[in-house]
Design a protein around this motif. Structure first.
Motif, PDB file in Angstrom:
ATOM      1  N   TRP A  98      -0.469 -22.822   9.790  1.00  0.00           N
ATOM      2  CA  TRP A  98      -1.383 -21.892   9.125  1.00  0.00           C
ATOM      3  C   TRP A  98      -0.588 -20.844   8.349  1.00  0.00           C
ATOM      4  O   TRP A  98      -0.937 -20.493   7.228  1.00  0.00           O
ATOM      5  N   VAL A  99       0.479 -20.331   8.969  1.00  0.00           N
ATOM      6  CA  VAL A  99       1.293 -19.302   8.328  1.00  0.00           C
ATOM      7  C   VAL A  99       1.929 -19.854   7.059  1.00  0.00           C
ATOM      8  O   VAL A  99       1.934 -19.189   6.016  1.00  0.00           O
ATOM      9  N   ARG A 100       2.456 -21.060   7.127  1.00  0.00           N
ATOM     10  CA  ARG A 100       3.072 -21.655   5.928  1.00  0.00           C
ATOM     11  C   ARG A 100       2.051 -21.792   4.800  1.00  0.00           C
ATOM     12  O   ARG A 100       2.350 -21.505   3.642  1.00  0.00           O
ATOM     13  N   LYS A 101       0.841 -22.231   5.147  1.00  0.00           N
ATOM     14  CA  LYS A 101      -0.203 -22.385   4.133  1.00  0.00           C
ATOM     15  C   LYS A 101      -0.578 -21.015   3.538  1.00  0.00           C
ATOM     16  O   LYS A 101      -0.725 -20.880   2.322  1.00  0.00           O
ATOM     17  N   LEU A 102      -0.717 -20.007   4.386  1.00  0.00           N
ATOM     18  CA  LEU A 102      -1.039 -18.661   3.909  1.00  0.00           C
ATOM     19  C   LEU A 102       0.069 -18.105   3.017  1.00  0.00           C
ATOM     20  O   LEU A 102      -0.207 -17.484   1.994  1.00  0.00           O
ATOM     21  N   GLU A 103       1.316 -18.333   3.410  1.00  0.00           N
ATOM     22  CA  GLU A 103       2.436 -17.863   2.590  1.00  0.00           C
ATOM     23  C   GLU A 103       2.423 -18.514   1.212  1.00  0.00           C
ATOM     24  O   GLU A 103       2.646 -17.846   0.200  1.00  0.00           O
ATOM     25  N   ALA A 104       2.153 -19.810   1.181  1.00  0.00           N
ATOM     26  CA  ALA A 104       2.111 -20.524  -0.104  1.00  0.00           C
ATOM     27  C   ALA A 104       0.972 -19.996  -0.971  1.00  0.00           C
ATOM     28  O   ALA A 104       1.143 -19.779  -2.178  1.00  0.00           O
ATOM     29  N   GLU A 105      -0.207 -19.787  -0.373  1.00  0.00           N
ATOM     30  CA  GLU A 105      -1.345 -19.253  -1.138  1.00  0.00           C
ATOM     31  C   GLU A 105      -1.048 -17.844  -1.641  1.00  0.00           C
ATOM     32  O   GLU A 105      -1.377 -17.502  -2.776  1.00  0.00           O
ATOM     33  N   ALA A 106      -0.439 -17.017  -0.796  1.00  0.00           N
ATOM     34  CA  ALA A 106      -0.116 -15.653  -1.206  1.00  0.00           C
ATOM     35  C   ALA A 106       0.885 -15.667  -2.358  1.00  0.00           C
ATOM     36  O   ALA A 106       0.716 -14.933  -3.334  1.00  0.00           O
ATOM     37  N   GLN A 107       1.904 -16.511  -2.253  1.00  0.00           N
ATOM     38  CA  GLN A 107       2.912 -16.567  -3.315  1.00  0.00           C
ATOM     39  C   GLN A 107       2.295 -17.015  -4.632  1.00  0.00           C
ATOM     40  O   GLN A 107       2.579 -16.438  -5.684  1.00  0.00           O
ATOM     41  N   ALA A 108       1.422 -18.029  -4.567  1.00  0.00           N
ATOM     42  CA  ALA A 108       0.764 -18.505  -5.795  1.00  0.00           C
ATOM     43  C   ALA A 108      -0.092 -17.398  -6.408  1.00  0.00           C
ATOM     44  O   ALA A 108      -0.108 -17.212  -7.625  1.00  0.00           O
ATOM     45  N   PHE A 109      -0.787 -16.652  -5.588  1.00  0.00           N
ATOM     46  CA  PHE A 109      -1.630 -15.559  -6.069  1.00  0.00           C
ATOM     47  C   PHE A 109      -0.775 -14.446  -6.670  1.00  0.00           C
ATOM     48  O   PHE A 109      -1.053 -13.941  -7.755  1.00  0.00           O
ATOM     49  N   LEU A 110       0.279 -14.070  -5.963  1.00  0.00           N
ATOM     50  CA  LEU A 110       1.113 -12.956  -6.412  1.00  0.00           C
ATOM     51  C   LEU A 110       1.952 -13.293  -7.635  1.00  0.00           C
ATOM     52  O   LEU A 110       2.374 -12.394  -8.368  1.00  0.00           O
ATOM     53  N   ASP A 111       2.190 -14.577  -7.873  1.00  0.00           N
ATOM     54  CA  ASP A 111       2.955 -14.987  -9.057  1.00  0.00           C
ATOM     55  C   ASP A 111       2.150 -14.847 -10.351  1.00  0.00           C
ATOM     56  O   ASP A 111       2.718 -14.813 -11.428  1.00  0.00           O
ATOM     57  N   LEU A 112       0.825 -14.769 -10.228  1.00  0.00           N
ATOM     58  CA  LEU A 112      -0.030 -14.618 -11.401  1.00  0.00           C
ATOM     59  C   LEU A 112      -0.331 -13.140 -11.622  1.00  0.00           C
ATOM     60  O   LEU A 112      -0.649 -12.429 -10.674  1.00  0.00           O
TER      61      LEU A 112
END
Length: 146
Positions: free
Chosen positions: A22-36
């Protein structure tokens, strides 16, 4: 133990609170969001190559399974003892915060009787737009007239 560490250090790390997947998935989603680039939000650079960013209050960040964890709620309930707004004007609240900061910013400062709810019209009959959860005698993280 977690609350004691937060009181002592100003933060606490709760390891293994969520499954690693779950943490890995959340980290990936956060990174994708923050990159935009986000309209109206300006990322703030921090030391050590970190950046302060803001996640949208939408799923998964606003999901009950993430926000309503019993351990997190218990630690937060033990931490949230600030009743300065209960019955005080904005100026009184600001001056009290200055006193808190200049006294060393201890969390236990908020437990002193003089910083509890202040009797008077603002506590007894809060203006429109102010919280009136519970009774004026109630104190705690989710009660009080603020």
């Amino acid at each position: 133990e977690a609350l004691e560490k937060m009181r002592r250090n100003g933060f606490v790390v709760l390891e293994s609170l969520l499954p690693t997947e779950w943490v890995r998935k959340l980290e990936a989603e956060a990174q994708a969001f923050l990159d935009l680039p986000q309209e109206g939000l300006i990322p703030q650079p921090l030391r050590a190559g970190r950046t302060e960013g803001h996640l949208a209050f939408t799923a998964p960040w606003a999901s009950d399974w993430l926000l309503k964890n019993d351990l997190i709620l218990e630690v937060v309930a033990g931490y949230m003892t600030n009743m300065l707004a209960a019955g005080r004007t904005q100026e009184e609240q600001q001056w009290a915060l200055v006193q808190w900061l200049t006294s060393g910013a201890s969390l236990d400062w908020f437990l002193l009787p003089e910083w509890g709810p202040k009797r008077g019209p603002l506590l007894d009959d809060p203006p429109a737009g102010c919280s009136d959860v519970g009774e004026r005698e109630d104190v705690g993280p989710f009660f009080g007239r603020i």
